[in-house]
Enzyme design. Structure first.
Site: not given
Length: 1132
Positions: A137, A153-154, A363-364, A538, A803
């Site tokens: 990197s 660097g991955l 990393q995500n 009921d 009505y």
């Protein structure tokens, strides 16, 4: 010596194999999973959330390469070779190319440390190092400013490893070189770098890779939609730097941040802020309350799914400043203060930030962890936001909630009261020994209303036994508490609301409960007035709901009571339910009399199907406890008991059924309902049944939720809700020629169909079905006579049901053909499960409703267009082709415009015309309002506009059916600033499908296709039924004719003959027997039928029957449908 077969326990992996074997540690899982992601349509016109099935790694390897291209925008900024374009292309076979210009990676071996092979340092080209070796990197120097997303660097190396092939191409104009290297077999093999000369004046870096689909799963349309979203993100981020972004050769039209945020289709107010140094930009939008609308945020060009410090840097000062303004002292609200939880669900943030040396959660890079960021919210922004109509409405509603919750000490006050077994609770009859040393042996009976109390009083002298030996009887041991009103769902209620619910407090006082008490000890149990509870509901879905609410109350506040710690309570469980039959069949054979009781409809239907039904069988339906005679109570009281038991999944299922926040889970629960998948059998011969709470929720309580949805959601086939269907059924049963009062019809329908939810609901339904104003019905199913409401107030101005009158319009039998009535399926209440209209009313009249877990909003469409489409569908079907229905919403009498506005949404516009200016004033006429905006409402809006000086005057000349406002203003008025538009959505078209399951349809075409497929089947069913009916009628008529001839010719002698002799003659001559195996249809003929004119009529009838049979034989189901459509069209 024996050899060992043991595998090695410890091993090491190469870097590549570690990524392949454990990708989730670095790049994400390769296992496809269902998750919510943002996707973009093919036209890049809308960003929406969708449930997709995808592996995280497949997305991340695309994002990692894309992030490198975005990082290069920052590296190239200010240089002599700025980045001008980023191009992304995805081939049909999945091969993906990402290309960017700008500053390039030098094609050289001099600017890196090289790599170590077999203990020796080897020099490599920069490209090979960057793309082909992990942990390489340019981002490791933390002493320099770094405003990129790369760090470890991955990233792009993981793309290489998880690809079958990976190629990098680099052009370096300064060195006049071109670099090409390709890796295969998950970066384990490479053809080696190829460096050639290049005369190109523009440098670039291009990555081409083909994912390892065997590991990651294939590209789907949803995955491509996710890729589009990430590319759109890049276009938005790159727009400020003048970088053009292309996807599959198409340039994306994003020019600024606001262009991007508009793709989220924000319907409320919004405002944008840019930090003074330009490092961050935010758009703040008001949204409908939805806790799942997360911020949309970016750091250094990278989408941060879960936000982080850059989001907090805006939200914290914004909400702090907003609350300080909203919470200013007020005479109305005095010392009440709004908190963060009152306002945060209503705002959504769109954040774009540039950060030096960002630190992410993994990393995500879904969340920015550092640095801590603080941005500035100008006071004028807060002032503007506080003036938003939405914020004003939020402020008022939130303070009203606080006012209601002011008294939070009621529970403490209630707990401080001394134990009083003879508490004053209206209609409550305490057990004589309740609250004494024998209270643990006492049982409180909880029932619904006074009639149910009478049932309990009549039954306690019979007593109840859970062991078969020790039967408790009488008022010494049984207390009776009739519930007066609606029992609260306490799981969503604060203490104040709960304690103000008298039904709950009555139960608390009668039991002597103490909130916060642990009832898992014998000592604490003895403090109660009763040791157990029996619910007598009921025998219907509403009764099941009462059971659920009571169970929910005890489970939520006193779950320890479900565990029996008192020895005596093992024989008398804490909470149980007493069941009564819903149907009793009384057999009346010649000798003896047998009564069979059924506790479920399913058991009754099974009995009917398995036993020959005799006309002397008598059926009695039990609609409630009040239908049981006093003398019958001892026969059934306590004969069927259900004991509720806690189980491991009880909490999860209670939350699913009752907690507001579990709405999504509740929807899925209801969608999966299968009435045939049952493990609990209430009709079991056992007297005492054990029922886990989870089973109760999933097999019993769900029936109430489904029935609630049937009242609120329409059916796909007939487009009707339950009450509307009952009204149509009742009106057909009425069959009167004269008009009928709405009140009379409502009462008649309630009586005929056993409607349990109040006649007023039926009155409202009848009125709405007859309304004719714009936005009410495209085809009213009832004919109105009287004042049924107008567009002045959206029908709220209708006269009293006493009505006004309705009648059956001529179109009704053209839509609901009487010929279909015999082939429909019917409920026990008498009406069809669904009708079979000739046209899809669900699309013509639309529907709006809110049920348990679901709501629906289905627009109206043009009946003429729908009919034309049906004809096309029928004709193309016979030619083996498929017709696609594509129409926009349409409302009868509406003169404005309706235009599409993205996926699943339309906008209806009112009509604003500009008249001549007069004395410097603009003159306007409003002659139409958008759909669902009523005349009176717009008049109120104009009053507000006048107060805010938007308009000067507003004169209302509107009539009952027309809109006419004359407006003058010093400003130019538009559709937008007068709010003369409304949204029409097709994104919530929820209904019961043909199988009776709740289904959400995404498009009009989806609804129409399913309707057509099911309707054509019903026509075939009608054709077969009519042929069978006509053939039977023909057989009977021909036999009658032959019988007349044989009698007159004295071939059959019937005068002064014994029945047996006549029967034998008919048998010998092969006469047709009726369904009962008899000849009554012949022998009961009137002697007048033998006259010539009647014989001629019979011969004519036979000819007509033969013609009808020929017609049905030679006509297919499509032709039958077209015939009905043609008969209906003149009435549209």
């Amino acid at each position: 010596m024996a050899t060992s077969n043991h595998k090695k326990q410890y091993t090491t992996l190469s870097d590549i194999d570690h990524v392949l074997l454990r990708p989730e540690v670095i790049i994400g899982s390769t296992v496809p999973m269902e998750q919510t992601e943002y996707v973009v349509d093919e036209n890049f016109s809308e960003i929406l959330e969708k449930q997709v099935f995808v592996s995280e790694a497949l997305i991340r390897i695309f994002v990692e390469v894309l992030a490198n291209a975005v990082d290069n925008i920052h590296r190239s900024k200010g240089s002599s070779t700025p980045c001008k374009s980023i191009k992304i292309k995805i081939e049909d076979d999945g091969t993906t190319m990402i290309h960017n210009d700008g500053q390039v990676i030098k094609i050289s071996k001099e600017e890196n440390d090289g790599i170590e092979i077999n203990g020796k340092k080897c020099s490599v080209y920069n490209h090979e190092l960057v793309f082909g070796h992990l942990r390489s990197s340019s981002n490791y120097d933390d002493t320099v400013v770094r405003q990129t997303s790369g760090k470890n660097g991955l990233g792009v190396k993981c793309t290489n490893i998880l690809s079958k092939s990976f190629k990098v191409i680099g052009v370096d104009p300064e060195n006049k070189k071109k670099f090409v290297q390709e890796w295969t077999n998950n970066m384990k093999e490479t053809s080696g770098p190829k460096v050639t000369t290049s005369s190109s004046k523009t440098g670039y870096t291009e990555v081409i890779y083909c994912p390892d689909f065997e590991r990651l799963g294939n590209f789907s349309s949803d995955i491509i939609g996710i890729f589009r979203k990430h590319v759109l993100d890049v276009a938005m981020l790159a727009s400020s730097e003048g970088v053009s972004v292309y996807f599959n050769d198409k340039k994306l039209p994003i020019k600024k941040f606001s262009d991007y945020t508009k793709l989220f289709k924000l319907e409320k107010e919004s405002i944008s802020i840019t930090e003074e140094d330009g490092s961050s930009e935010v758009t703040i939008a008001f949204v409908e309350r939805d806790g799942k609308k997360k911020p949309i945020s970016f750091v250094n060009g990278l989408f941060t799914k879960h936000g982080g410090q850059h989001v907090d840097g805006w939200t914290k000062p914004f909400f702090a400043n907003l609350l300080s303004v909203l919470n200013k002292p007020s005479k109305t609200y005095k010392d009440l203060k709004l908190s963060l939880k009152d306002v945060t669900p209503y705002f959504r943030f769109f954040v774009k930030s540039t950060v030096d040396k960002p630190q992410f959660d993994c990393q995500n890079k879904n969340m920015l962890k550092s640095p801590c960021l603080k941005y500035t919210i100008p006071d004028k922004i807060i002032t503007k936001v506080c003036k938003w109509t939405s914020v004003q409405e939020l402020k008022q509603s939130s303070f009203e909630k606080l006012l209601k919750g002011k008294d939070n000490n009621i529970i403490k006050t209630l707990n401080d009261k001394k134990r009083r077994p003879k508490v004053s609770v209206k209609e409550y009859d305490p057990a004589n020994k309740a609250g004494t040393t024998l209270s643990e042996k006492c049982t409180l009976i909880v029932c619904e209303g006074l009639s149910a109390k009478t049932y309990a009083v009549a039954g306690i002298s019979t007593g109840i036994s859970f062991t078969g030996t020790d039967t408790k009887k009488g008022r010494d041991w049984f207390g009776i508490l009739p519930l007066r009103g609606k029992f609260l769902n306490v799981r969503n209620a604060n203490n104040d609301k709960m304690i103000k619910n008298t039904v709950v407090t009555d139960l608390v006082n009668a039991m002597g409960l103490t909130f916060g008490m642990d009832y898992s000890t014998q000592k604490s149990r003895k403090s109660l007035n009763y040791g157990s509870i029996i619910i007598i509901p009921d025998p219907d879905e509403d009764g099941i709901h009462i059971e659920g609410l009571v169970l929910n109350f005890f489970h939520h506040h006193f779950s320890s009571l479900f565990n029996p710690v008192v020895p005596n309570l093992k024989d008398f469980p804490f909470i149980s339910s007493m069941k009564i039959p819903i149907i009793k069949v009384i057999e009346k054979p010649l000798k003896g009399r047998r009564e069979i009781e059924f506790f479920t409809h399913e058991a009754f239907h099974k009995f009917k199907n398995e036993n020959k039904w005799h006309k002397n069988h008598e059926i009695k339906y039990f609609k409630g406890l009040g239908t049981t005679k006093h003398e019958d109570v001892p026969k059934i009281f306590g004969k069927k008991m259900v004991v509720f038991n806690i189980d491991d999944n009880a909490h999860e299922n209670m939350e699913k059924a009752f907690k507001d926040e579990e709405a999504d889970e509740r929807k899925e629960w209801l969608k999966q309902y299968n009435p045939n998948a049952r493990t609990f059998d209430l009709d079991s011969p056992n007297k005492i049944l054990q029922l886990n709470i989870s089973t109760f929720i999933n097999e019993e309580l769900i029936k109430f939720s489904i029935e609630d949805c049937k009242r609120s959601l329409p059916h796909l086939i007939d487009g009707l809700k339950e009450s509307q269907r009952k009204v149509i059924f009742g009106l057909k049963q009425w069959n009167g020629k004269n008009n009928i009062k709405v009140a009379q019809l409502g009462a008649f329908v309630a009586q005929k169909t056993d409607y349990k939810h109040g006649e007023q609901n039926l009155f409202d339904t009848i009125i709405k079905m007859a309304q004719t104003f714009v936005g009410a019905n495209n085809i009213p199913l009832l004919e109105e006579d009287g004042q049924f409401g107008t567009r002045l107030s959206g029908g709220k101005d209708a006269a009293s049901p006493r009505y006004i009158f309705v009648n059956q319009p001529p179109i009704l039998n053209k839509i609901f053909r009487p010929e279909d009535d015999p082939i429909l399926n019917y409920t026990l209440d008498g009406e069809p499960v669904f009708y079979a209209p000739v046209i899809p009313l669900i699309c013509i009249n639309g529907s709006v409703g809110v049920g348990t877990g679901f709501s629906c909003n289905i627009p109206m469409f043009n009946p003429s267009e729908i009919i034309d489409g049906l004809k096309q569908w029928i004709n193309m079907r016979e030619q083996g082709e498929k017709y696609v229905f594509k129409y926009k919403p349409w409302y009868k009498g509406f003169t404005g415009k309706i235009e599409k506005n993205g996926s699943g949404r339309y906008i209806s516009y009112g009509t604003l015309s500009n008249e001549a200016s007069n004395n410097g004033m603009y003159q306007y006429t409003v002659s139409e309002l958008p759909i669902n905006m009523w005349t009176d409402k717009f008049k109120e809006m104009c009053d507000q506009y006048r107060e805010s000086n938007l308009i000067k005057t507003c004169d209302n000349y509107s009539e009952v059916t027309t809109v006419n406002f004359k407006i003058s203003s010093e400003h130019e008025l538009t559709i937008e600033n007068l709010k003369l538009r409304s949204y029409i959505h097709t994104s919530n078209m929820v209904m019961f499908d043909h199988e009776g399951k709740i289904h959400k349809y995404e498009t009009l075409n989806g609804i129409m296709q399913r309707f057509c497929k099911e309707r054509i089947k019903i026509y075939e069913k009608r054709r077969q039924y009519m042929l069978q009916k006509l053939n039977k009628s023909l057989t009977i008529s021909e036999n009658k004719k032959r019988f007349m001839e044989d009698v007159m010719n004295q071939k059959i002698k019937i005068l002064l003959q014994e029945d047996e002799v006549v029967h034998q003659q008919l048998l010998d001559m092969n006469y047709y027997k009726d369904d009962e195996g008899e000849f009554d249809y012949l022998l009961n003929m009137n002697i007048g039928g033998f006259r010539k004119k009647n014989v001629d009529k019979l011969i004519s009838k036979i000819d007509d029957l033969k013609k009808d049979i020929m017609w049905y034989t030679n006509t297919n189901e499509g032709q039958m449908w077209l015939k009905d459509i043609l008969e209906l069209e003149p009435f549209i």
